[in-house]
Design an enzyme around this catalytic site. Structure first.
Site, short mmCIF file in Angstrom:
data_model
loop_
_atom_site.label_atom_id
_atom_site.label_comp_id
_atom_site.label_asym_id
_atom_site.label_seq_id
_atom_site.Cartn_x
_atom_site.Cartn_y
_atom_site.Cartn_z
N GLY A 71 -5.19 2.55 -13.49
CA GLY A 71 -6.50 3.03 -13.05
C GLY A 71 -7.69 2.26 -13.60
N SER A 72 -7.52 0.96 -13.86
CA SER A 72 -8.69 0.22 -14.36
C SER A 72 -9.73 0.05 -13.25
CB SER A 72 -8.26 -1.14 -14.92
OG SER A 72 -7.78 -1.98 -13.90
N ASN A 73 -9.29 -0.05 -12.00
CA ASN A 73 -10.27 -0.13 -10.89
C ASN A 73 -10.96 1.21 -10.68
OD1 ASN A 73 -10.39 -2.85 -9.41
ND2 ASN A 73 -8.21 -2.58 -9.85
N MET B 77 0.43 2.60 -4.53
CA MET B 77 1.61 1.78 -4.22
C MET B 77 2.44 2.31 -3.05
SD MET B 77 1.10 -0.62 -6.27
CE MET B 77 2.61 -1.59 -6.32
N ASN C 32 -8.97 -1.16 0.67
CA ASN C 32 -7.96 -1.50 -0.34
C ASN C 32 -8.36 -2.80 -1.05
OD1 ASN C 32 -5.44 -1.36 -1.73
ND2 ASN C 32 -4.60 -2.89 -0.34
N HIS D 187 -6.57 -6.09 -3.15
CA HIS D 187 -5.28 -6.74 -3.36
C HIS D 187 -5.48 -7.98 -4.23
CE1 HIS D 187 -1.10 -7.45 -2.42
NE2 HIS D 187 -1.39 -8.73 -2.29
C1 GRF Z 1 -4.94 -4.09 -8.91
O1 GRF Z 1 -4.60 -5.40 -9.32
C2 GRF Z 1 -5.11 -4.02 -7.43
O2 GRF Z 1 -5.55 -5.20 -6.86
C3 GRF Z 1 -3.71 -3.73 -6.94
O3 GRF Z 1 -3.15 -2.88 -7.92
C4 GRF Z 1 -3.78 -3.13 -9.18
C5 GRF Z 1 -4.24 -1.81 -9.70
O4 GRF Z 1 -4.66 -1.89 -11.02
N1 GRF Z 1 -3.72 -3.16 -5.62
P1 GRF Z 1 -5.37 -0.66 -11.71
O5 GRF Z 1 -4.43 0.53 -11.60
O6 GRF Z 1 -6.66 -0.40 -10.99
O7 GRF Z 1 -5.58 -1.05 -13.14
#
Ligand code: GRF
Length: 190
Positions: free
Chosen positions: A11-13, A86, A103, A105
Site C-alpha cells: 500500500g505505498s501507492n 492483483m 491502474n 503498472h
Molecule cells: C506498484 O509497483 C504498482 O505499480 C503495481 O503494484 C505495486 C503496488 O505497490 N501495480 P504498493 O502496494 O502500492 O506499495
C-alpha cells in the site's frame, strides 16, 4: 468525486495518494483489499479510511464483483483507483465502470504486462525502465494509456535500486495524474 482504492499489498501507492489528497475531496473514501493480511489495511486504519477485506477467488470473480459493487454503492463511490490490486476484474464490472477505473503498472506498457514486471525488465537487460498509468479495460494491463514516465539505468544500479526509483516515480506521478484525469472527466459531456 468519491474515490475508492483497491489494493492487495503493502500500500505505498495508497499512502502516497492519501498524503497528496489530505485536504482534498479526492482523499479516499474507501479501501478494499482481497488479502486479509495486506499491509495496506494497517495503512488505511492509520489514515482513518474505512477498509474492507473482500476475497476475490478466480472461480467466483463475478460474485465478488457484485459484492464489491454493493460496498462501492454504500460509500457513493464514483471513481476507482487500483494500486497494486492483483486480481483481474470481471468484464461486466469493467464495462459498468468504463473510464472510471485507473491502474498503475511498473513498466513501460505494452512491455511486461502482468506480474513481476520490474524483475522481467531487469532480467531482460533493459536499459530503460518506467511506469504506466492507464484506464482499465477487459484485458490485463491493456487499457488506454494516460501517462508514462521513464529513466535510464545507471551503471551501478541494482534490481533493488531500480525498484526504489520506480516506486518513487509512482508515488510522485500517480496522485497528480489521478487529479488531472478527474478534472478532464468533469469537463466531459457525459
Ligand atoms: C506498484 O509497483 C504498482 O505499480 C503495481 O503494484 C505495486 C503496488 O505497490 N501495480 P504498493 O502496494 O502500492 O506499495
Amino acid at each position: 468525486m468519491n474515490l475508492a482504492v483497491l489494493a492487495s499489498g503493502r500500500g505505498s501507492n495508497f499512502d502516497a495518494i492519501c498524503e497528496n489528497f489530505q485536504t482534498s475531496e479526492l482523499f479516499p473514501k474507501l479501501l478494499v483489499t482481497d488479502q486479509a493480511n495486506a499491509l495496506v489495511l494497517e495503512k488505511a486504519q492509520k489514515r482513518g479510511v474505512p477498509a474492507y477485506h473482500l476475497p476475490f477467488p478466480t472461480q467466483s470473480r463475478e460474485e465478488a464483483a457484485e459484492k464489491l459493487n454493493e460496498i462501492l454503492q454504500r460509500y457513493s463511490i464514483e471513481f476507482i483507483v487500483l494500486a497494486g490490486f492483483m486480481k483481474v476484474l470481471p468484464t461486466r464490472f469493467v464495462r459498468q465502470w468504463k473510464n472510471r477505473i485507473m491502474n498503475i503498472h511498473p513498466s513501460l506498457l505494452p512491455r511486461y504486462p502482468g506480474t513481476h514486471a520490474i524483475e522481467r525488465a531487469w532480467e531482460a537487460g533493459d536499459e530503460i525502465f518506467g511506469i504506466t498509468i492507464h484506464l482499465v479495460d477487459e484485458g490485463v494491463d491493456t487499457g488506454p494509456v494516460l501517462f508514462q514516465n521513464m529513466f535510464h539505468r545507471l551503471k551501478n544500479d541494482t534490481l533493488e535500486s531500480i525498484e526504489e526509483k520506480i516506486h518513487r516515480m509512482e508515488h510522485r506521478d500517480y496522485p497528480r495524474i489521478i487529479k488531472n484525469y478527474i478534472q478532464t472527466l468533469r469537463r466531459s459531456p457525459s
